[in-house]
Design an enzyme around this catalytic site. Structure first.
Site, PDB file in Angstrom:
ATOM      1  N   HIS A 428       0.846  -1.192   0.000  1.00 25.40           N
ATOM      2  CA  HIS A 428       0.000   0.000   0.000  1.00 25.40           C
ATOM      3  C   HIS A 428       0.883   1.244   0.000  1.00 25.40           C
ATOM      4  CE1 HIS A 428      -3.028   2.747   2.274  1.00 25.40           C
ATOM      5  NE2 HIS A 428      -3.028   2.981   0.987  1.00 25.40           N
ATOM      6  N   GLU A 440       2.852   0.534   3.541  1.00 26.19           N
ATOM      7  CA  GLU A 440       2.293  -0.541   4.347  1.00 26.19           C
ATOM      8  C   GLU A 440       2.450  -1.850   3.575  1.00 26.19           C
ATOM      9  OE1 GLU A 440      -1.269   0.784   7.248  1.00 26.19           O
ATOM     10  OE2 GLU A 440      -1.739   0.987   5.134  1.00 26.19           O
ATOM     11  N   ASN A 478      -5.526   3.388   7.245  1.00 21.37           N
ATOM     12  CA  ASN A 478      -6.868   3.764   6.831  1.00 21.37           C
ATOM     13  C   ASN A 478      -7.944   3.263   7.782  1.00 21.37           C
ATOM     14  OD1 ASN A 478      -6.174   5.309   4.654  1.00 21.37           O
ATOM     15  ND2 ASN A 478      -6.345   3.662   3.157  1.00 21.37           N
TER      16      ASN A 478
END
Length: 694
Positions: A428, A440, A478
């Site tokens: 990510h 990530e 997130n």
């Protein structure tokens, strides 16, 4: 006691070698032994000059930061450096690798300086909430001028050998044989009187230009206490005699050592160092796969950014998009980026051309057959991503790593579309990928250890803060962002305005507030995520349907000129919009909510405490390996103010009992919202424990 400084002789020249691996930090032991060797060399009548050098890969990369939490211990570095500068025999600094902080101050106290071409120079103390404390603010402007000193002392600029030579920081550059070159030069200057930086006047400079640049630097460092104090000390160099300026600098430095911001920044420093050690441990614990060529699927802004990130590291990259027009837009993004770098002087023409040529383009997925790593960066839709991975399973060579750049979706579900789930991992990236440092790395229960180790190692190679996280909705970053956004929406229902919430979050130190961020990333993105998670939303969340209302009105954020705010042509900062004010009035009326004034303290606590609670859930569930991982994710990916140490460090400063009590009260007051206070958080609060100290 181990020898960290060794005195050697080359005829009439005394060679003082610092050997305190890994970075030759100026610990108390190094200072003591350097002082002893100096006394010995300066007292020896047969010694005509001295050379100070270091073993290993670097000169001196600074002080021993662990000592900053201890009382000051003699010998103090300013006294040691004064002895060097006041020596009656010439002292030469032989510099290589990192010449940072106290290491650069040591070099400044010497009478002559020469360096290898790989040397880098910096005074990064402001990044630790400090200012230089051993003459950096007083000697540097005398040697290099006020403007160059401003960039290094206040801006924390790192410069290379060419720049150091240009501004007069060093006297010579040598290609090889640094130590022997320094000794040869010492023979040349042995009969000259020492050239003391303290005795040099500060070169004349334009005060208006200086002040304008200082204001620009400080505007970028808003909220940080050290930079304006560093500027003050630097300005005193031209106002006070040298000794008085040194005393003023030292007074500020000592006061800063135990300041809250300095403590917070030391926490970040050690957290980053601990993460790097874990990444190295991953590489040692499992064989890693060679990643020499990479393919990126999807030529949108994210895919193009990932390709740029790879090319900037020198990795040949294939950018693939089955739509010819999309691929051409991606090619244009790449070309414009390198053209801009060329025009800004960040790259020369040869380097810009070399990096541009590292990215090739293709319109067929079968072209990825030779790639060691394939990164999918297509539309954030599970079915679409699974179809891409089904095809990659056919075309990718055995042993290739298959990565998805999903922000929220289930990586295990994506991996299930292949016959090789052990080779599938999440990567990510954060947008823009060529700028943002966070990566990530999402592990699934099936991923092979060597795949995880290889991708973490690649992240370090790319200059990323690569953090391994477990597979769940939103991963670490997130998932916390989602609970903050949910709570911010509830605040609007209860009576706050978007500008109230955003102002408070900006005031805390974030670059933008939740609603400004939503407008930037797109209301349509949030709407699509809510549609995908409709079955997982609580009744209270479903009723707080502000995103649906904005989406239905075509207010998609900055891209459409209106979202929570209205955007004038060419403006990125939104203005309050009557449409949203009226939408909130009608929404509250339909819900039967009587709006109330909500103070800034409540807004801040509501937004941050729910994130702390969710972070505790992540730790309980094993989604992250360390408290530090939460702090680093939010520091490097979401703009949490570095000088506040990170989310969970901040929680400790507030007090976990305060956080847990507030959450429990909200859970009772807003029962329909289903707030579940973390058991870990409650236990730690009851036991008087903290996240960052156990």
């Amino acid at each position: 006691m181990n020898s960290t400084v060794v005195l050697q002789r080359d005829g009439e020249i005394a060679l003082l070698l610092i050997d305190n691996p890994p970075v030759n930090a100026l610990s108390r032991q190094v200072r003591e032994q350097l002082l002893e060797c100096l006394h010995q060399a300066l007292g020896d009548k047969t010694v005509t000059a001295l050379v100070i050098a270091s073993e290993g890969n670097t000169f001196v990369a600074g002080a021993d930061i662990k000592e900053f939490d201890l009382p000051l211990q003699a010998p103090h570095l300013p006294d040691l450096l004064a002895m060097i500068e006041n020596a009656t025999k010439p002292v030469i600094a032989a510099l290589h690798g990192s010449v940072f902080g106290g290491g650069l101050e040591l070099a400044l106290a010497c009478h002559y300086r020469l360096a290898e071409g790989n040397a880098r120079f910096a005074l990064p103390e402001v990044s630790l909430g400090l200012i230089p404390g051993a003459g950096g603010t007083q000697r540097l402007p005398r040697l290099c001028g006020a403007l160059a000193a401003l960039e290094m002392v206040v801006g924390g600029e790192r410069i290379d050998t060419a720049r150091a030579l240009q501004i007069g920081l060093i006297d010579k550059v040598v290609a090889t044989e640094l130590r022997s070159s320094a000794i040869s030069w010492a023979y040349e200057v042995a009969q000259r009187p020492p050239r003391r930086v303290r005795e040099q006047p500060i070169p004349a400079y334009d005060a208006a230009v200086f002040n304008e640049r200082a204001a620009q630097l400080l505007s970028k460092l808003s909220g940080q206490e050290a930079p304006p104090l560093a500027l003050e000390a630097l300005q005193q160099a031209s106002r006070l005699p040298f000794e008085a300026g040194m005393a003023h600098e030292r007074e500020i430095f000592i006061a800063r050592r135990q300041s809250p911001q300095a403590h917070a920044l030391r926490h970040v420093f050690f957290a980053e160092r601990e993460l790097a050690a874990r990444v190295r441990a991953h590489a040692r614990s499992a064989p890693t796969r060679s990643i020499e060529t990479v393919a990126v699927i999807g030529a949108g802004l994210m895919g193009s950014g990932i390709a740029l990130c790879l090319a900037n590291t020198g990795i040949p990259t294939l950018l693939v998009d089955t739509q010819e027009q999309a691929l051409e837009r991606g090619r244009l993004v790449v070309e414009r980026y390198y053209q801009g770098s060329l025009e800004k002087g960040k790259l020369n023409a040869d380097e810009a051309s070399r990096r541009t040529s590292l990215i090739r383009y293709a319109t067929t997925l079968s072209s990825v057959a030779d790639a060691d790593l394939i990164i999918e960066a297509v539309f954030e839709d599970l079915a679409i991503k699974q179809e891409v991975f089904r095809q990659l399973d056919q075309f990718a060579k055995p042993g290739a790593i298959l990565a998805t750049n999903t922000s929220y979706l289930d990586v295990t579900a994506i991996a299930s579309a292949t016959s090789r789930p052990g080779d599938v991992i999440g990567m990510h990236f954060f947008s823009p990928a060529q700028v943002m440092r966070l990566l990530e790395v999402v592990r699934t229960p099936q991923v092979l250890p060597e795949v995880l180790a290889s991708v973490l190692q690649l992240g370090a190679r790319l200059g990323k803060t690569a953090i391994a996280v477990g597979n769940c909705y939103g991963f670490a970053g997130n998932r916390l962002l989602a609970v903050r956004e949910r709570e911010a929406g509830f605040l609007l229902e209860e009576g706050a305005s978007p500008q109230d919430v955003d102002r408070v979050i900006r005031g805390f130190g974030f670059p933008m507030g939740p609603f400004e961020l939503r407008d930037l990333s797109g209301v349509d993105i949030a709407w699509r995520n809510r549609q995908g998670r409709a079955g997982h939303l609580s009744e209270a969340e479903r009723r707080c349907d502000l995103i649906e209302q904005l989406h239905a009105a075509g207010r998609l954020g900055q891209k459409s000129g209106a979202g929570y705010y209205r955007y004038e042509q060419g403006q990125r900062r939104g203005v309050a919009d009557e449409f949203v004010s009226q939408m909130l009035v009608e929404h509250r009326r339909r819900r039967g909510i009587t709006p109330r004034p909500i103070g800034d303290d409540e807004i801040l606590a509501r937004c941050l405490f729910v994130m702390i609670n969710e972070a505790a859930h992540l730790l309980e569930q094993g989604i992250v390996d360390s408290v530090n991982d939460i702090d680093l994710v939010w520091l490097h990916g979401y703009g949490f103010p570095r000088y506040k140490g990170g989310l969970l460090y901040y929680a400790d400063q507030v007090g976990l009992a305060t956080v847990a009590t507030a959450l429990s009260n909200w859970a009772r007051a807003f029962a329909e919202r289903g707030i579940e206070v973390s058991g870990m958080l409650q236990r730690m609060a009851e036991e008087g424990r903290s996240f960052t100290h156990g």
